[in-house]
Design a protein around this motif. Structure first.
Motif, mmCIF file in Angstrom:
data_model
loop_
_atom_site.group_PDB
_atom_site.id
_atom_site.type_symbol
_atom_site.label_atom_id
_atom_site.label_comp_id
_atom_site.label_asym_id
_atom_site.label_seq_id
_atom_site.Cartn_x
_atom_site.Cartn_y
_atom_site.Cartn_z
ATOM 1 N N LEU A 210 48.701 29.346 38.674
ATOM 2 C CA LEU A 210 48.635 30.718 38.164
ATOM 3 C C LEU A 210 47.359 30.942 37.359
ATOM 4 O O LEU A 210 46.823 30.025 36.740
ATOM 5 N N ASN A 211 46.909 32.199 37.350
ATOM 6 C CA ASN A 211 45.803 32.587 36.473
ATOM 7 C C ASN A 211 45.885 34.085 36.221
ATOM 8 O O ASN A 211 46.790 34.763 36.741
ATOM 9 N N SER A 212 44.959 34.603 35.470
ATOM 10 C CA SER A 212 45.001 36.017 35.098
ATOM 11 C C SER A 212 44.816 36.938 36.300
ATOM 12 O O SER A 212 45.147 38.124 36.227
ATOM 13 N N GLY A 213 44.301 36.409 37.393
ATOM 14 C CA GLY A 213 44.134 37.214 38.596
ATOM 15 C C GLY A 213 45.333 37.214 39.523
ATOM 16 O O GLY A 213 45.359 37.950 40.511
ATOM 17 N N THR A 214 46.350 36.402 39.213
ATOM 18 C CA THR A 214 47.568 36.362 40.036
ATOM 19 C C THR A 214 48.297 37.690 39.918
ATOM 20 O O THR A 214 48.541 38.177 38.814
ATOM 21 N N THR A 215 48.651 38.276 41.060
ATOM 22 C CA THR A 215 49.328 39.574 41.043
ATOM 23 C C THR A 215 50.769 39.515 41.545
ATOM 24 O O THR A 215 51.521 40.466 41.352
#
Length: 265
Positions: A99-104
Motif C-alpha cells: 500500500l501507499n498514498s497512491g493506492t485507490t
C-alpha cells in the motif's frame, strides 16, 4: 396525448444518457485504479485452481475475485499479495508494504484464521457433535472478544498507509445448506453450528468495518443455495485433497459469488 408521451420519451432518453455517463465514469475510474488485494486464502483464491507459479504456498489463483476484477477492469496498477493461511498479524507484517498514498482500491478477507476456522472444521469433521459445538463456541468467543481489536489494528494501518483508498472488506459465506441434499458427511447439528459461527464472524467484521469507515461486502446472500449440500451448483468445496482447499470457494464461488459482491461494493 402525444405531448405527455413525447415528454416521457425525452425524460427517458435523458435518464438513459445519465446512466450511460455514470457507468462510463465508473469504468474509467476502475481503469485508473491502483488496486491492492490483501487477505487470506478466500482472497488468494485457494480452492479455485490455476495458481500463479510465483505465489508458492500462498496459492494465489488467476480465478480469485481480485484477479478476475483486474482482468475485467484493467486498473493502472495491481498488487496481489493475499496469502493462504494469513491472519491479521500476517497482513500487518507482510502485506501492507504493497500500500501507499497512491493506492485507490483495496480488498481483503481476514479474521477467519485468527478465530480458528481450520481447527474448528477439523474438529467438527472428525469428532463428536459435542466436541464440534465446543470448538465452535470457543471460536465464537474469540471472534467476539479478541478479534475486534485485531481487526481495528489492521483497518487503522490500512487507512494510514492508503488514506485515499476505497477499502472493501468481504465476509465469509455459510458453508452448508441445512436440510440439504447431501447423503453423507457431517449432520445438520454440526452444519448449523458452523453456519452460526460464520454469522458471528461476519457480524463482528461488519461492525469493525463500519467503525473504520470502510465498506463491508456480505456474501452470504449470493451464496444461498450454492453452499455444500445446496440445491443449486455448489460454489464451495467439501473435504478435498489437497486438504487445504477444503471448505473454500471453487472457481464458480469466486466468479459468481465474491466477484459480483466486490464489484458492487
Amino acid at each position: 396525448m402525444l405531448r405527455p408521451v413525447r415528454a416521457l420519451s425525452v425524460a427517458a432518453v435523458s435518464a438513459l444518457l445519465t446512466l450511460t455517463t455514470f457507468f462510463a465514469a465508473s469504468s474509467a475510474g476502475a481503469a485508473g485504479a491502483n488496486y491492492v488485494a490483501l487477505g487470506d486464502s478466500y482472497s488468494a483464491g485457494v480452492g479455485a485452481g490455476s495458481y500463479l507459479s510465483d505465489s508458492g504456498s500462498c496459492k494465489r489463483s488467476t480465478n480469485a475475485y481480485a484477479y478476475l476484477w483486474k482482468n475485467a477492469n484493467a486498473p493502472s496498477s495491481f498488487s496481489f499479495v493475499a496469502c493462504s493461511g494469513a491472519r491479521t498479524g500476517d497482513v500487518l507484517n507482510n502485506q501492507l508494504s504493497a500500500l501507499n498514498s497512491g493506492t485507490t482500491l483495496v480488498s481483503l478477507t481476514i479474521g477467519g484464521n485468527d478465530a480458528g476456522f481450520s481447527s474448528t472444521m477439523q474438529t467438527c469433521v472428525l469428532s463428536s457433535d459435542s466436541d464440534c459445538l465446543n470448538a465452535v463456541s470457543a471460536a465464537e468467543s474469540y471472534a467476539e472478544n479478541t478479534l475486534p481489536g485485531q481487526l481495528d489494528q489492521v483497518y487503522s494501518a490500512i487507512r494510514s498507509k492508503a488514506p485515499n483508498a476505497h477499502v472493501v472488506v468481504l465476509g465469509y459465506p455459510h458453508l452448508y445448506q441445512i436440510n440439504g441434499s447431501c447423503l453423507f458427511g457431517i449432520g445438520d447439528t454440526k452444519r448449523a453450528a458452523i453456519n452460526e459461527a460464520a454469522d458471528t464472524l461476519d457480524t463482528v467484521i461488519a461492525k469493525r468495518v463500519a467503525n473504520a469507515g470502510f465498506t463491508f461486502g456480505d456474501v452470504r446472500g449470493i451464496f444461498a443455495g450454492h453452499e455444500i449440500c445446496g440445491s443449486s451448483s455448489t460454489w464451495l468445496h467439501s473435504t478435498t485433497w489437497p486438504v487445504d482447499e477444503s471448505y473454500h470457494p471453487n472457481a464458480d464461488g469466486q466468479a459468481y459469488g465474491y466477484l459480483p459482491v466486490f464489484s458492487q461494493s
